[in-house]
Design an enzyme around this catalytic site. Sequence first.
Site, PDB file in Angstrom:
ATOM      1  CB  SER A   1      -9.688  87.711 -19.718  1.00 54.01           C
ATOM      2  OG  SER A   1     -10.054  86.438 -20.712  1.00 54.01           O
TER       3      SER A   1
ATOM      4  CE1 TYR B   1      -6.488  83.078 -24.488  1.00 46.58           C
ATOM      5  CE2 TYR B   1      -8.730  84.797 -24.424  1.00 46.58           C
ATOM      6  CZ  TYR B   1      -7.681  83.211 -24.142  1.00 46.58           C
ATOM      7  OH  TYR B   1      -7.969  83.408 -22.806  1.00 46.58           O
TER       8      TYR B   1
ATOM      9  CB  THR C   1      -2.668  84.455 -24.767  1.00 46.62           C
ATOM     10  OG1 THR C   1      -2.647  85.412 -23.425  1.00 46.62           O
ATOM     11  CG2 THR C   1      -2.434  82.899 -24.489  1.00 46.62           C
TER      12      THR C   1
ATOM     13  CE  LYS D   1      -1.445  84.395 -19.392  1.00 50.29           C
ATOM     14  NZ  LYS D   1      -1.872  83.792 -19.579  1.00 50.29           N
TER      15      LYS D   1
ATOM     16  CG  HIS E   1      -3.077  79.379 -20.578  1.00 49.55           C
ATOM     17  ND1 HIS E   1      -2.856  79.859 -21.647  1.00 49.55           N
ATOM     18  CD2 HIS E   1      -4.632  79.275 -20.120  1.00 49.55           C
ATOM     19  CE1 HIS E   1      -4.620  80.294 -21.598  1.00 49.55           C
ATOM     20  NE2 HIS E   1      -4.877  80.017 -20.690  1.00 49.55           N
TER      21      HIS E   1
END
Length: 388
Positions: free
Chosen positions: A107, A130, A156, A252, A276
Site C-alpha cells: 500500500s 490512490y 484504488t 480496484k 474496500h
Amino acid sequence: MPVITTIADLKRLHKRRTPKMFYDYAESGSWTEQTFRENTSDFDQIRLRQRIAVDMTNRTTASQMIGQDVAMPVALAPVGLTGMQCADGEIKAARAAEKFGVPFTLSTMSICSIEDVAEHTTKPFWFQVYTLKDDDFMQRLFDRARDAGCSAMVITLDLQIMGQRHKDLKNGLSAPPKFTLASMADLATKWPWGIEMLQTKRRFFGNIVGHAKGVSDPSSLASWTAEAFDHALDWDRVAQLMKMWGGPVILKGILDADDARKAAELGADAIIVSNHGGRQLDGALSSIRALPAILDAVGDKVEVHLDSGIRSGQDVLKALAMGAKGTYIGRAFVNGLGAMGEKGVTTALEVIHKELDTTMALCGRRDVKTLDRDILLVPEDFEGRWCS
Ligand code: GLV
C-alpha cells in the site's frame, strides 16, 4: 504454542498482542458497518454441492493472476499501516507471500517504503496507489515502483475521500501512536510489540514522509487523505494515471457493472470487485453479491478479481466458482501478522490453502482453474432485486 486452525484463531491472538488503535483500524468498517458485516455473512449464504466417488488425486490450486503464476489465486491486498501491526510488517508479509508463491501488494500508506520491501525480497511485488492531486508525487511513486521492479500497479478508485470509521477517531489513530493516557495504558499490556517497534527505524509512513510536499501532520492518515486526494477524479484522469505508469494495471474498487465496463474499455489488465472491505460506502452491496452482475457485464473482456469478506479458503472457492479469476485477503493476513509476524502470515496462507484444497476435493474437483457455478448452491434471490 496455541494450535492455529482458522483465521479466527489468528484474529484472537492479533487482538491480544497489538495496540488497540491498530487492531481496531484493521477490524473496522465505516459508519454502521453494515457492508463490513455483509461482506462475510453473504459468503455464508452460499452453500456447496457435495459430490462423492470422484477421483481426487493430483489436485492443484496453482493458477495465474494477470498472467503471473500463483500457487493459489489469492493475493495479499494492500493494507495501510501494516508495519504498525508488527514491526517491519510489510517486509514480513511480503516475504511470507513470496515464499508461498502468491502476490504481495504494498500500500502507498505502508510503513515500510517501496525500497525497503524491494531490498528484503527477491521477487517482484505489486504496488498500490490512490488517486492524488500532486502529479509530481504520483510520477515519483510510479518511478520508484518501476525502479523497485514492481510487476503491477493497483489503482484504488473508491477512496477520494475517506469513509468514517468511528473507532479510528475515538482511538486517535496515528503512526507512530501518540502518547496519551489511554494509549500508554494499552501499550503497557502490549510490551512485546513495543520492544520490537523500538528496534526498528520503520515507524512512519515510509512512502510519504520525506517524499510528499505540504503534509501538515505526517503521522495522520486522515489529514493526509483530506489534503492530498483528488476529489475531481474522473475516467480521463484514470486513463492518464494508467499511461503515466505504463505497465500492467489492476483497477480496484469496482462495484457497479457500468463502472466495470468503463474500466474494461480503458484496457485494465484486471479489475477488483471491492467495497474496500466495507470501509468506504456503508450500505453498499457486499462484493460477493455484486460479483455476478459485473461478470455478466465484463467477464469476457477483462480479468475479474474480488476482495472484501474473504476469511477462509471456502470463501476463496466460492468467489472462484462464481467466476472470479483471483481473490485478495486483507484482514486475514493482517490477523496473522499481528498474531505472530511473518510466521503468522505464512500460517494464514496455509490455513486458507488447506481449506481451499480440501473443499475443492470434497466438491469433486481437482483443479482450481476449472471451478464453476456447478459446485455452488446459491440462494435464488442472492443478487437481490433492488430498485433505483
Ligand atoms: C486505506 O485505504 C484505508 O482503508 O484505511
